[in-house]
Write a protein that holds these residues in place. Structure first.
Motif, PDB file in Angstrom:
ATOM      1  N   ALA A 215       0.807  -1.214   0.000  1.00 49.98           N
ATOM      2  CA  ALA A 215       0.000   0.000   0.000  1.00 49.98           C
ATOM      3  C   ALA A 215       0.843   1.269   0.000  1.00 49.98           C
ATOM      4  O   ALA A 215       0.297   2.374  -0.010  1.00 49.98           O
ATOM      5  N   SER A 216       2.154   1.089   0.046  1.00 50.20           N
ATOM      6  CA  SER A 216       3.018   2.264   0.102  1.00 50.20           C
ATOM      7  C   SER A 216       2.807   3.160  -1.116  1.00 50.20           C
ATOM      8  O   SER A 216       2.630   2.688  -2.242  1.00 50.20           O
ATOM      9  N   LEU A 217       2.838   4.447  -0.868  1.00 46.15           N
ATOM     10  CA  LEU A 217       2.697   5.407  -1.957  1.00 46.15           C
ATOM     11  C   LEU A 217       4.044   5.815  -2.548  1.00 46.15           C
ATOM     12  O   LEU A 217       4.097   6.618  -3.472  1.00 46.15           O
ATOM     13  N   ASP A 218       5.095   5.283  -1.966  1.00 41.16           N
ATOM     14  CA  ASP A 218       6.433   5.590  -2.477  1.00 41.16           C
ATOM     15  C   ASP A 218       6.555   5.039  -3.904  1.00 41.16           C
ATOM     16  O   ASP A 218       6.430   3.824  -4.112  1.00 41.16           O
ATOM     17  N   PRO A 219       6.802   5.877  -4.881  1.00 42.77           N
ATOM     18  CA  PRO A 219       6.854   5.397  -6.269  1.00 42.77           C
ATOM     19  C   PRO A 219       7.958   4.380  -6.520  1.00 42.77           C
ATOM     20  O   PRO A 219       7.827   3.517  -7.385  1.00 42.77           O
ATOM     21  N   VAL A 220       9.043   4.494  -5.766  1.00 38.86           N
ATOM     22  CA  VAL A 220      10.127   3.511  -5.925  1.00 38.86           C
ATOM     23  C   VAL A 220       9.646   2.139  -5.478  1.00 38.86           C
ATOM     24  O   VAL A 220       9.853   1.129  -6.168  1.00 38.86           O
ATOM     25  N   VAL A 221       8.991   2.103  -4.340  1.00 37.98           N
ATOM     26  CA  VAL A 221       8.464   0.830  -3.828  1.00 37.98           C
ATOM     27  C   VAL A 221       7.411   0.284  -4.788  1.00 37.98           C
ATOM     28  O   VAL A 221       7.416  -0.910  -5.138  1.00 37.98           O
ATOM     29  N   GLN A 222       6.548   1.144  -5.227  1.00 36.79           N
ATOM     30  CA  GLN A 222       5.482   0.709  -6.136  1.00 36.79           C
ATOM     31  C   GLN A 222       6.047   0.170  -7.448  1.00 36.79           C
ATOM     32  O   GLN A 222       5.576  -0.829  -7.973  1.00 36.79           O
ATOM     33  N   GLN A 223       7.053   0.866  -7.963  1.00 36.53           N
ATOM     34  CA  GLN A 223       7.635   0.389  -9.220  1.00 36.53           C
ATOM     35  C   GLN A 223       8.281  -0.969  -9.041  1.00 36.53           C
ATOM     36  O   GLN A 223       8.193  -1.840  -9.914  1.00 36.53           O
ATOM     37  N   PHE A 224       8.920  -1.168  -7.898  1.00 40.30           N
ATOM     38  CA  PHE A 224       9.548  -2.471  -7.645  1.00 40.30           C
ATOM     39  C   PHE A 224       8.485  -3.567  -7.574  1.00 40.30           C
ATOM     40  O   PHE A 224       8.651  -4.653  -8.144  1.00 40.30           O
ATOM     41  N   ILE A 225       7.397  -3.263  -6.883  1.00 44.81           N
ATOM     42  CA  ILE A 225       6.357  -4.292  -6.695  1.00 44.81           C
ATOM     43  C   ILE A 225       5.646  -4.604  -8.017  1.00 44.81           C
ATOM     44  O   ILE A 225       5.370  -5.766  -8.322  1.00 44.81           O
TER      45      ILE A 225
ATOM     46  N   GLY B 255       6.843  -3.989 -11.013  1.00 42.75           N
ATOM     47  CA  GLY B 255       7.768  -4.374 -12.073  1.00 42.75           C
ATOM     48  C   GLY B 255       7.685  -3.472 -13.285  1.00 42.75           C
ATOM     49  O   GLY B 255       8.128  -3.855 -14.371  1.00 42.75           O
ATOM     50  N   SER B 256       7.143  -2.287 -13.087  1.00 48.38           N
ATOM     51  CA  SER B 256       7.007  -1.353 -14.207  1.00 48.38           C
ATOM     52  C   SER B 256       8.382  -0.877 -14.684  1.00 48.38           C
ATOM     53  O   SER B 256       9.295  -0.661 -13.887  1.00 48.38           O
ATOM     54  N   GLN B 257       8.500  -0.711 -16.008  1.00 50.73           N
ATOM     55  CA  GLN B 257       9.766  -0.213 -16.541  1.00 50.73           C
ATOM     56  C   GLN B 257       9.870   1.296 -16.424  1.00 50.73           C
ATOM     57  O   GLN B 257      10.963   1.863 -16.518  1.00 50.73           O
ATOM     58  N   GLU B 258       8.743   1.951 -16.262  1.00 53.30           N
ATOM     59  CA  GLU B 258       8.726   3.403 -16.142  1.00 53.30           C
ATOM     60  C   GLU B 258       8.647   3.782 -14.673  1.00 53.30           C
ATOM     61  O   GLU B 258       7.815   3.248 -13.935  1.00 53.30           O
ATOM     62  N   GLY B 259       9.498   4.708 -14.238  1.00 54.37           N
ATOM     63  CA  GLY B 259       9.431   5.146 -12.861  1.00 54.37           C
ATOM     64  C   GLY B 259      10.787   5.603 -12.368  1.00 54.37           C
ATOM     65  O   GLY B 259      11.777   5.581 -13.120  1.00 54.37           O
ATOM     66  N   PRO B 260      10.841   6.001 -11.124  1.00 53.06           N
ATOM     67  CA  PRO B 260      12.080   6.577 -10.589  1.00 53.06           C
ATOM     68  C   PRO B 260      13.116   5.553 -10.140  1.00 53.06           C
ATOM     69  O   PRO B 260      14.238   5.920  -9.814  1.00 53.06           O
ATOM     70  N   LEU B 261      12.736   4.283 -10.120  1.00 54.82           N
ATOM     71  CA  LEU B 261      13.645   3.255  -9.589  1.00 54.82           C
ATOM     72  C   LEU B 261      14.894   3.131 -10.458  1.00 54.82           C
ATOM     73  O   LEU B 261      14.801   2.893 -11.662  1.00 54.82           O
ATOM     74  N   GLU B 262      16.029   3.308  -9.836  1.00 57.71           N
ATOM     75  CA  GLU B 262      17.300   3.164 -10.563  1.00 57.71           C
ATOM     76  C   GLU B 262      17.866   1.789 -10.287  1.00 57.71           C
ATOM     77  O   GLU B 262      17.944   1.365  -9.142  1.00 57.71           O
ATOM     78  N   THR B 263      18.251   1.102 -11.345  1.00 57.65           N
ATOM     79  CA  THR B 263      18.862  -0.215 -11.158  1.00 57.65           C
ATOM     80  C   THR B 263      20.338  -0.146 -11.483  1.00 57.65           C
ATOM     81  O   THR B 263      20.773   0.711 -12.255  1.00 57.65           O
ATOM     82  N   THR B 264      21.097  -1.057 -10.878  1.00 53.36           N
ATOM     83  CA  THR B 264      22.547  -1.029 -11.106  1.00 53.36           C
ATOM     84  C   THR B 264      22.932  -2.152 -12.061  1.00 53.36           C
ATOM     85  O   THR B 264      22.214  -3.107 -12.216  1.00 53.36           O
TER      86      THR B 264
END
Lengths: 320, 248
Positions: free
Chosen positions: B227-237, B239-248
């Motif tokens: 339920a987190s509204l954090d976009p990074v958490v949401q993108q991880f859950i 699996g969206s390719q669009e979003g702020p999550l940076e991968t290494t």
């Protein structure tokens, strides 16, 4: 659990209560309370996969005290071959029963054919070449045998045997330990309280120290035989004349023995060291194997030179 | 209880952990999630001394283990078992010998005694029929079960799993989940599980911690994380390719 939906059986409606993080916040969400449906989920899992259910642990084993000892440091630190040698020597008292005999079989007995084959051919070639050169200078082949035996005893048998072991045994040790390193098996050993040095390096060190002189003697005997046969067949040298050990003295025998023991130390240490500090997957294992063979071979050459020089000095001193 | 207090770790110039504060309570299943290279495995390896933090503390039952010698790690490794990502069984040993090794080394049992005990632990993971099989001939799922049996030999209070369901088929993965749940509920073991397997996370986790850029980005129950509204958490859950999550 049974659903294809990733959220699984807990996928109740998202609840905001208890969340301290928001879309704008980058601070971690801190929630202290635990879910209240553990028993429900446990029942679900164990019913669905009853076969995977574990019985509660009841028996307690008595724990023996750890044996403190030197072990190699964590992966991040890197020591030199001398450190590996010290670690292996220190680990010798903790070697498992039977481990040395097993390694003597693997490193020694299985190398016997290879060593004998190489030394046999090299012995024949050397006597053949020596005979040709001797006949060019003086038409006398009577000293070929005694000189050949002196070289064989003092240096050739030990060095050639060790160089063959460096390629066969050294490469094997480095590849085995190196592949265990890159697949985390060394870490798994550490977690099992099996010190990798005690378990892998020390038995190989002791076995190699024991079998190298034995292989040197056997290999030397084969080289002597093929040399004598070459002398007989090619140069018509009487075997009694050829097998004359008049040039061999105690210093020659001592030098050969000391060399073979020293090589027995050097090969497993250089090879195990290369294996223990392997990094980088299969390419790393390949590099470690190369380092092991090159390092072991160089160690054999350098140690052979130093011990030979010392023997020469002693020999010169004894002659005065 | 296992606690990470301000743990920092870098390899060369690359910062892996940048002040991780995290606690695993007794008996819980704590999942540590995050993108590849986020430092999840590095984090749990510090508990058993395979790696040491550059700064900060790792506490096991209140004892700081960050600067212990190998010998001093003996009692820590008795109560903290680590199941590696690739099972990490010894190729030269049979499954029974793999499981027997910690028994021989930690408890000084004879080879025969240890092998006998090993069969009992293999039976607990339904692997007794593979006792004399060499690991190289087994599939990933079976190898992981043997690895779990090996971890159980010391009756550990804490079990650390490094991506236990990665590369497993769905059925095998759920079996491993069931095993972890049993370890926690029936044995009372505290399980810290490094994983990206969303089905596992939302099926058996008591709490979930997401590591991101070397720090704990989110911590809560699976429901709360979802339920987190954090976009990074949401993108991880998602699996969206669009979003702020940076991968290494």
């Amino acid at each position: 659990m049974a659903s294809d939906d990733p959220p699984g059986p807990q996928s109740a409606a998202p609840k905001q209560k208890g969340l301290k993080g928001t879309a704008q916040s980058t601070k971690p969400v801190r929630v202290s309370e635990k879910p209240t449906r553990k028993s429900d989920r446990s029942a679900l899992m164990t019913n669905e996969f009853a076969g995977a259910s574990l019985s509660p642990s009841a028996e307690t084993l008595s724990i023996s005290q750890p044996v403190p000892g030197f072990v190699l440091p964590a992966d991040e630190a890197r020591g030199g071959p001398l450190k590996t040698l010290l670690a292996a020597v220190y680990a010798i008292p903790r070697i498992e029963p039977g481990a040395i005999a097993e390694q003597m079989h693997l490193l020694g007995f299985r190398s016997l054919g290879f060593v004998c084959l190489v030394l046999g051919f090299v012995g024949g070639i050397l006597v053949y070449q020596a005979g040709i050169q001797a006949l060019r200078i003086v038409p006398d082949t009577s000293t070929i045998g005694p000189a050949y035996i002196e070289i064989l005893v003092r240096d050739l048998a030990a060095s050639l045997t060790a160089l063959m072991l460096a390629t066969r045994v050294g490469a094997g040790i480095a590849a085995e330990i190196g592949s265990m390193k890159v697949t985390d098996q060394l870490d798994a050993l550490r977690l099992s309280n099996a010190d990798p040095v005690v378990y892998l390096v020390a038995p190989r060190l002791v076995a190699c120290v024991l079998v190298t002189p034995l292989l040197t003697i056997v290999g030397g005997a084969v080289a002597l035989t093929t040399g004598a046969l070459t002398g007989l067949w090619v140069f018509d040298i009487n075997p009694v004349t050829f097998l004359d050990g008049r040039f061999v003295d105690g210093i020659d025998l001592g030098a050969g023995l000391v060399k073979s023991v020293a090589f027995g130390f050097a090969i497993p240490v250089m090879s195990a060291h290369a294996g223990l500090y392997t990094s980088g997957g299969s390419q790393g294992v390949g590099n470690a194997t190369t380092r092991a063979v090159v390092g072991s071979s160089l160690a054999v050459i350098v140690l052979g030179f130093l011990i030979g020089a010392l023997a020469e000095t002693l020999s010169a001193g004894a002659g005065q | 209880m296992i606690e990470f207090v301000g743990v920092h770790k870098r390899f060369g110039e690359k910062v892996i952990l940048d002040g991780v504060d995290l606690k695993a309570d007794a008996g819980e299943i704590l999942f540590v999630i995050g993108t590849s290279g986020a430092g999840k495995s590095v984090l749990i390896q510090q508990v058993v001394g395979l790696l040491a933090p550059d700064r900060g503390q790792v506490l096991v039952d209140g004892q700081d283990v960050t600067r212990l010698s190998e010998a001093a790690f003996y009692p820590i490794r008795m109560k903290c078992a680590l199941v590696f990502q690739h099972a990490t069984l010894f190729d030269s040993m049979t499954c029974a010998e793999n499981v027997a090794l910690p028994l021989r080394k930690h408890f000084k049992l004879s080879r025969a005694q240890a092998n006998e005990r090993a069969l009992e632990f293999l039976a607990q993971v339904q692997m007794e029929s593979f006792a004399s099989t060499y690991p190289a001939t087994l599939g990933d799922g079976l190898r992981k079960r043997v690895a779990v049996a090996r971890a159980l030999t010391l009756d550990p209070k804490y079990i650390l799993f490094d991506e236990p369901t990665t590369s497993l088929d769905p059925v095998s993965a759920r079996r491993v989940d069931a095993l972890i749940l049993d370890l926690s509920r029936k044995r009372g073991a505290t399980c810290i599980v490094v994983s990206h397997d969303l089905r596992s996370i939302f099926s058996i986790a008591d709490r979930v911690a997401m590591l991101y850029k070397g720090q704990v980005r989110a911590l809560g129950t699976p429901t709360e994380i979802r339920a987190s509204l954090d976009p990074v958490v949401q993108q991880f859950i998602t699996g969206s390719q669009e979003g702020p999550l940076e991968t290494t």
